[in-house]
Design an enzyme around this catalytic site. Structure first.
Site, short mmCIF file in Angstrom:
data_model
loop_
_atom_site.label_atom_id
_atom_site.label_comp_id
_atom_site.label_asym_id
_atom_site.label_seq_id
_atom_site.Cartn_x
_atom_site.Cartn_y
_atom_site.Cartn_z
N ILE A 1 1.05 -1.15 0.07
CA ILE A 1 -0.14 -0.11 0.06
C ILE A 1 0.96 1.36 0.12
O ILE A 1 2.02 1.28 0.54
CB ILE A 1 -0.98 0.12 1.28
CG1 ILE A 1 -1.87 1.11 1.34
CG2 ILE A 1 -0.08 0.06 2.64
CD1 ILE A 1 -2.92 1.06 2.18
N SER A 2 0.85 2.03 -0.77
CA SER A 2 1.70 3.30 -1.04
C SER A 2 1.59 4.21 0.28
O SER A 2 0.63 4.08 1.18
CB SER A 2 1.15 4.11 -2.12
OG SER A 2 1.31 3.54 -3.15
N GLN A 3 2.67 5.15 0.45
CA GLN A 3 2.81 5.89 1.73
C GLN A 3 1.87 7.01 1.39
O GLN A 3 1.48 7.42 0.30
CB GLN A 3 4.30 6.18 1.62
CG GLN A 3 4.66 7.09 2.78
CD GLN A 3 6.26 7.34 2.44
OE1 GLN A 3 6.99 6.77 1.78
NE2 GLN A 3 6.59 8.46 3.29
#
Ligand code: SAH
Length: 216
Positions: free
Chosen positions: A63-65
């Site tokens: 999951i992207s930052q």
């Protein structure tokens, strides 16, 4: 799944941290404040959901930052009712942020296991503004084109022509381009035949891969 006062408090602090890092778009910050990121993470990482960090979501993906999600979403200039194509559904968090901003979201994932898991999760959360597709996103999603915005959440070696072609005139494509390190590109379609390209900051993404991967 519950969203407690404690989660809400942690989210507010995350929004403050993003502001300090330079995110100024209020509509984006409001969406980050509204969407419970812990719903999109494995139970094991729930405690850390509001840290500004990426986390594993299985199938070798992340999951992207939050900073990256906020940065890319701000570049897309989403308006209510916009048709937005996302390539790389992953956890569904980015799609949920776009839907919270009033966009009609079409999201494409090449890994069947992630596609099935996230489609179910988004349905459970009542996210009717998101439609999920199991496809290779290097070809875009021509059946529903054109889009006001296209966002690619995996690192692409090159910008696929199909994505430029599926933009509406005035539409924006936000895509990280490069092999080891990716530079964020923002490409605006200014007419039927012309595009304006900007190269922005460096990021690191999981790779944008061709073809689909079936669940085993
Ligand atoms: N937007 C996601 C980020 C997930 S990581 C989130 O908010 O969690 C990037 C995702 O892109 C991975 O799930 C990966 O499987 C997917 N992906 C990579 N190449 C792709 C392609 N060609 N088409 C569709 N999805 C792709």
């Amino acid at each position: 799944m519950t969203d407690t006062y404690r989660h809400k408090g942690l989210r507010k602090r995350l929004v403050d941290a993003l502001r300090r890092r330079g995110i100024t778009d209020e509509a984006v910050l409001a969406a980050i404040n509204a969407v419970p990121r812990h719903f999109f993470l494995d139970k094991a990482f729930e405690e850390h959901a509001y840290e500004d960090k990426p986390f594993p979501i299985g199938n070798e993906q992340t999951i992207s930052q939050p900073y990256t999600v906020a940065y890319m979403t701000a570049l897309l200039e989403v308006k209510r009712g916009d048709r937005i194509l996302e390539i790389g559904t992953g956890s569904g968090y980015q799609a949920a942020i776009l839907a919270a901003m009033g966009a009609r979201v079409f999201t494409v994932e090449r890994q069947e296991a992630l596609y099935l898991h996230t489609k179910e999760l988004l349905a459970q959360l009542g996210m009717t503004g998101v439609r999920s597709f199991f496809k290779d996103g290097t070809k875009g999603l021509p059946d529903y084109a054109p889009y006001n915005g296209i966002i690619v959440t995996a690192g692409a070696p090159v910008v696929p022509d199909a994505l430029r072609e599926q933009l509406a005139v005035g539409g924006l494509l936000v895509i990280p381009v490069g092999e080891d390190v990716q530079y964020m590109y923002r490409i605006e379609r200014i007419s039927q035949t012309e595009y304006r390209e900007q190269m922005l900051d460096a990021f690191r993404f999981v790779p944008f891969l061709e073809g689909v991967q079936r669940k085993t």
